[in-house]
Write an enzyme that holds these catalytic residues in place. Sequence first.
Site, short mmCIF file in Angstrom:
data_model
loop_
_atom_site.label_atom_id
_atom_site.label_comp_id
_atom_site.label_asym_id
_atom_site.label_seq_id
_atom_site.Cartn_x
_atom_site.Cartn_y
_atom_site.Cartn_z
N GLU A 7 121.90 -56.19 -38.22
CA GLU A 7 121.60 -57.25 -37.25
C GLU A 7 120.59 -56.83 -36.19
O GLU A 7 119.76 -57.64 -35.76
CB GLU A 7 122.89 -57.74 -36.57
CG GLU A 7 123.78 -58.59 -37.45
CD GLU A 7 124.74 -57.79 -38.33
OE1 GLU A 7 124.60 -56.56 -38.42
OE2 GLU A 7 125.64 -58.42 -38.92
N GLY B 185 126.95 -60.11 -42.37
CA GLY B 185 128.15 -60.90 -42.62
C GLY B 185 128.85 -60.54 -43.92
O GLY B 185 130.05 -60.78 -44.08
N ALA C 180 124.73 -63.34 -43.24
CA ALA C 180 124.61 -64.74 -42.88
C ALA C 180 123.22 -65.19 -43.33
O ALA C 180 122.32 -64.37 -43.50
CB ALA C 180 124.75 -64.89 -41.37
N GLU D 107 130.90 -57.62 -43.05
CA GLU D 107 132.00 -58.14 -42.21
C GLU D 107 133.03 -58.90 -43.04
O GLU D 107 134.23 -58.85 -42.75
CB GLU D 107 131.41 -59.03 -41.11
CG GLU D 107 130.63 -58.21 -40.08
CD GLU D 107 129.75 -59.06 -39.19
OE1 GLU D 107 128.92 -59.83 -39.73
OE2 GLU D 107 129.89 -58.96 -37.97
N1 COA Z 1 119.70 -64.95 -45.66
C1 COA Z 1 118.91 -65.80 -46.32
N2 COA Z 1 118.25 -65.49 -47.44
C2 COA Z 1 118.40 -64.24 -47.91
C3 COA Z 1 119.21 -63.30 -47.27
C4 COA Z 1 119.88 -63.70 -46.09
N3 COA Z 1 120.69 -62.88 -45.42
N4 COA Z 1 119.16 -62.14 -47.97
C5 COA Z 1 118.36 -62.37 -49.02
N5 COA Z 1 117.91 -63.64 -48.98
C6 COA Z 1 117.01 -64.30 -49.92
C7 COA Z 1 115.56 -63.89 -49.73
O1 COA Z 1 114.96 -64.60 -48.67
C8 COA Z 1 114.99 -64.22 -51.08
O2 COA Z 1 114.82 -65.62 -51.14
P1 COA Z 1 113.44 -66.23 -51.80
O3 COA Z 1 113.45 -65.74 -53.22
O4 COA Z 1 113.65 -67.71 -51.68
O5 COA Z 1 112.33 -65.68 -50.99
C9 COA Z 1 116.12 -63.88 -52.02
O6 COA Z 1 117.31 -63.90 -51.24
C10 COA Z 1 116.01 -62.51 -52.66
O7 COA Z 1 115.88 -61.55 -51.62
P2 COA Z 1 114.69 -60.49 -51.54
O8 COA Z 1 114.57 -60.04 -50.12
O9 COA Z 1 113.47 -61.03 -52.19
O10 COA Z 1 115.29 -59.34 -52.46
P3 COA Z 1 115.06 -57.76 -52.33
O11 COA Z 1 115.66 -57.18 -53.54
O12 COA Z 1 113.65 -57.46 -52.02
O13 COA Z 1 115.93 -57.32 -51.04
C11 COA Z 1 117.83 -57.30 -49.57
C12 COA Z 1 117.32 -57.50 -51.01
C13 COA Z 1 119.31 -57.70 -49.56
C14 COA Z 1 117.67 -55.85 -49.15
C15 COA Z 1 117.01 -58.20 -48.62
O14 COA Z 1 117.05 -59.54 -49.13
C16 COA Z 1 117.53 -58.24 -47.21
O15 COA Z 1 117.30 -57.32 -46.44
N6 COA Z 1 118.22 -59.35 -46.82
C17 COA Z 1 118.64 -59.57 -45.47
C18 COA Z 1 119.80 -58.69 -45.11
C19 COA Z 1 120.21 -58.92 -43.67
O16 COA Z 1 119.49 -58.64 -42.73
N7 COA Z 1 121.42 -59.44 -43.50
C20 COA Z 1 122.03 -59.61 -42.23
C21 COA Z 1 121.88 -60.98 -41.74
S1 COA Z 1 122.74 -61.11 -40.20
#
Ligand code: COA
Length: 259
Positions: free
Chosen positions: A133, A110, A65, A113
Amino acid sequence: MFKNLLYNINGKVAIVTINRPDKMNALNSETLDELKSLFLRIKEDENIFVVIVTGSGERAFVAGADISELNKLDVISGKEFSEKGHEVFNLIEDLGKPVIAAVNGFALGGGCELALACHIRLASENAKFGQPEVNLGIIPGYGGTQRLTRLINTGRAAEIILTGTNFDANEAYRIGLVNKIFPQTELIAKAIDLATGIASKGQNAIRYSLKAIRRVNEISLQDGLNYEISLFALSCGTEDFKEGTKAFLEKRKPDFRNK
Ligand code: COA
């Protein structure tokens, strides 16, 4: 037509691509609305037999999400937020047509999911799964506590949800979360092959099979077996059944009309 989705059709197979690659295809509220409207359309589209869901780019299926929206929630809006995700994912699970997740990268929160709401999951070698989460101080809210636990087992699901640790495609395969793993470049072609194979079967039999499988977690074994008897009997009343058995006996391919 959609801001955050791409929609392609390949024969009887629809391909829905979540298209926010700069945000790792995170599901914001607008994307959920678009998914709902597209899946409602697909449900009614008699020319679509099977659906593939995937993410845009090579890094993410869906990284969860959208955390910028999550951040603003309170108890009331949190309930609505969760209900909205459930509505869309229930629509996918109960579409009445097979939905295949082609997990091409991060499937977190999500995203995991969403894959769980699909009927079959294929993954690319670089796919990563997880329910992170608890790292954000919340629990999975789009079905993860229920669907993951039912699909794999309670102990493994508890470990995934309680640790919030990501795991790779091999581990996902080992625990039964994904059916097959392919190189990233082959994933969509393999998903289309699988979908096209399913689309070539009698679609009444596919629909009845999905209905029977769907009930397994809701009713007792005996009620499930009785339900299977009813659906089996219904399938025996279809023209496809007559054609399928006749074609076998005549040593030819069936020509299903889905009637
Ligand atoms: N919601 C909103 N934005 C997200 C996102 C999410 N779930 N996951 C990634 N993004 C965004 C980042 O904020 C970043 O945006 P920006 O360039 O404007 O700063 C962009 O996507 C790229 O992500 P980034 O974190 O820089 O890439 P990474 O390669 O370092 O890491 C992930 C990739 C997927 C491991 C990391 O983005 C992450 O942990 N995301 C969240 C996962 C999460 O907790 N999901 C569950 C939500 S309930």
